[in-house]
Design a protein around this motif. Structure first.
Motif, mmCIF file in Angstrom:
data_model
loop_
_atom_site.group_PDB
_atom_site.id
_atom_site.type_symbol
_atom_site.label_atom_id
_atom_site.label_comp_id
_atom_site.label_asym_id
_atom_site.label_seq_id
_atom_site.Cartn_x
_atom_site.Cartn_y
_atom_site.Cartn_z
ATOM 1 N N GLU A 202 -1.278 -0.994 2.552
ATOM 2 C CA GLU A 202 -0.316 -0.360 1.663
ATOM 3 C C GLU A 202 -0.865 -0.035 0.280
ATOM 4 O O GLU A 202 -0.641 1.061 -0.242
ATOM 5 C CB GLU A 202 0.939 -1.234 1.541
ATOM 6 C CG GLU A 202 2.087 -0.575 0.774
ATOM 7 C CD GLU A 202 2.580 0.709 1.418
ATOM 8 O OE1 GLU A 202 3.194 1.526 0.706
ATOM 9 O OE2 GLU A 202 2.341 0.911 2.629
ATOM 10 N N ARG A 205 -3.291 2.793 0.547
ATOM 11 C CA ARG A 205 -2.573 4.002 0.963
ATOM 12 C C ARG A 205 -1.846 4.651 -0.206
ATOM 13 O O ARG A 205 -1.914 5.869 -0.407
ATOM 14 C CB ARG A 205 -1.578 3.637 2.072
ATOM 15 C CG ARG A 205 -0.901 4.829 2.725
ATOM 16 C CD ARG A 205 0.065 4.375 3.800
ATOM 17 N NE ARG A 205 1.282 3.845 3.213
ATOM 18 C CZ ARG A 205 2.330 4.601 2.832
ATOM 19 N NH1 ARG A 205 2.284 5.909 2.996
ATOM 20 N NH2 ARG A 205 3.405 4.051 2.320
ATOM 21 N N GLN A 206 -1.175 3.835 -1.002
ATOM 22 C CA GLN A 206 -0.439 4.363 -2.147
ATOM 23 C C GLN A 206 -1.369 4.977 -3.177
ATOM 24 O O GLN A 206 -1.064 6.008 -3.776
ATOM 25 C CB GLN A 206 0.413 3.265 -2.782
ATOM 26 C CG GLN A 206 1.619 2.860 -1.963
ATOM 27 C CD GLN A 206 2.606 4.000 -1.774
ATOM 28 O OE1 GLN A 206 2.715 4.911 -2.584
ATOM 29 N NE2 GLN A 206 3.353 3.947 -0.667
ATOM 30 N N ARG A 207 -2.536 4.347 -3.392
ATOM 31 C CA ARG A 207 -3.472 4.882 -4.372
ATOM 32 C C ARG A 207 -4.031 6.228 -3.913
ATOM 33 O O ARG A 207 -4.143 7.168 -4.715
ATOM 34 C CB ARG A 207 -4.625 3.892 -4.603
ATOM 35 C CG ARG A 207 -5.639 4.359 -5.648
ATOM 36 C CD ARG A 207 -4.956 4.652 -6.973
ATOM 37 N NE ARG A 207 -5.922 5.035 -8.009
ATOM 38 C CZ ARG A 207 -5.580 5.547 -9.187
ATOM 39 N NH1 ARG A 207 -4.291 5.746 -9.487
ATOM 40 N NH2 ARG A 207 -6.508 5.856 -10.081
ATOM 41 N N GLU A 210 -1.494 8.840 -4.485
ATOM 42 C CA GLU A 210 -1.404 9.222 -5.896
ATOM 43 C C GLU A 210 -2.426 10.300 -6.225
ATOM 44 O O GLU A 210 -2.122 11.264 -6.938
ATOM 45 C CB GLU A 210 -1.618 7.993 -6.784
ATOM 46 C CG GLU A 210 -0.445 7.022 -6.789
ATOM 47 C CD GLU A 210 -0.733 5.753 -7.566
ATOM 48 O OE1 GLU A 210 0.150 4.872 -7.596
ATOM 49 O OE2 GLU A 210 -1.845 5.636 -8.141
#
Length: 268
Positions: A202, A205-207, A210
């Motif tokens: 997670e 993945r979020q980075r 972004e």
């Protein structure tokens, strides 16, 4: 779902569809969706499959193509939302790619069950051998793919930038940059933990999302992060602090491959 249901009238097609369908053992989603970094309305649909070649292809005299490719776009045209790209490799070609640590070739081995579009008994046997393909050489290969993308991102190249609309909006090709960062992070996971998690963990993945969505304003910020992650990969490999063996377990993989071909051809 068979290949015909996927692309009944492909715009671009190479190889023998009939052979690919008849010998199919595994097919799955690849690309951004598999990594968990797809952005609705912006990504195409990519699939990879494997097929066992008929005996005459390997033992006969005629020329054969060791892959089947179908696209919903013409040669050289960029795929976009709603488009589909399918590549199916002969098992022998696929195994050579995966043993060397080709990052895309490793994906069918680690794809979660919901992303499997076709998987018979032989496909499941192959996936059970996934750890045999992982090695320090594979982690190095992933890092090499990342470095090539980083170089192209900075210096330009035949395909970069190939999304001028992103460059105009954000100042750089955010999608290309996000894939370079993803590769660095996956190389780190391989080197440090000896595994490949799909979708990405997670936080990573979020980075990556972004970067892909243009929330990171400066390209240099992304490049610095890529370099920092790559340094962790190198440190893990050079220090020996990695669970990975030097090389893939080719003996196990080869023994399975020979057995599979004999079974598929119904040879005693």
């Amino acid at each position: 779902m068979d290949v015909r249901e996927l692309l009944t009238e492909p715009v671009l097609e190479y190889g023998d569809r009939t052979v690919a369908e008849a010998g199919q053992i595994l097919r799955c989603t690849v690309g951004s969706g598999l990594h968990g970094i797809a952005i609705a309305g912006t990504d195409d649909h990519d699939e990879m499959g494997l097929f066992v070649e008929p005996a005459r292809w390997l033992l006969g005299l005629g020329y054969t193509r060791d892959s089947y490719v179908a696209r919903s776009q013409a040669e050289g045209a960029r795929s976009g939302p709603g488009d589909t790209d399918l590549v199916m490799y002969s098992l022998r070609k696929y195994l050579r790619l995966a043993v060397k640590g080709n990052p895309t070739a490793l994906l069918p081995l680690f794809a979660p069950e919901p992303d499997l579009l076709f998987c018979n008994e032989l496909g499941h046997e192959l996936r059970a051998l996934r750890q045999s393909f992982l090695s320090q050489a594979a982690a190095t290969r992933v890092l090499g793919f990342m470095q090539a993308q980083r170089k192209a991102l900075v210096n330009g190249g035949r395909k970069v930038p190939n999304r001028p609309e992103l460059v105009e909006r954000y100042g750089y090709d955010t999608k290309y940059a996000s894939h370079a960062l993803r590769l660095a992070m996956q190389g780190r996971e391989l080197a440090q933990h000896g595994r490949l998690t799909l979708p990405m963990p997670e936080a990573e993945r979020q980075r990556v999302l972004e970067v892909k969505s243009g929330q990171v304003k400066e390209l240099q910020t992304v490049l610095d992060e890529i370099d920092a992650v790559a340094a962790e990969v190198v440190q893990a490999l050079e220090s020996g602090r990695t669970p990975l063996p030097q090389r893939a377990d080719t003996a196990t993989i080869e023994e399975w491959a020979v057995n599979v071909h004999r079974r598929f051809w119904d040879w005693a």
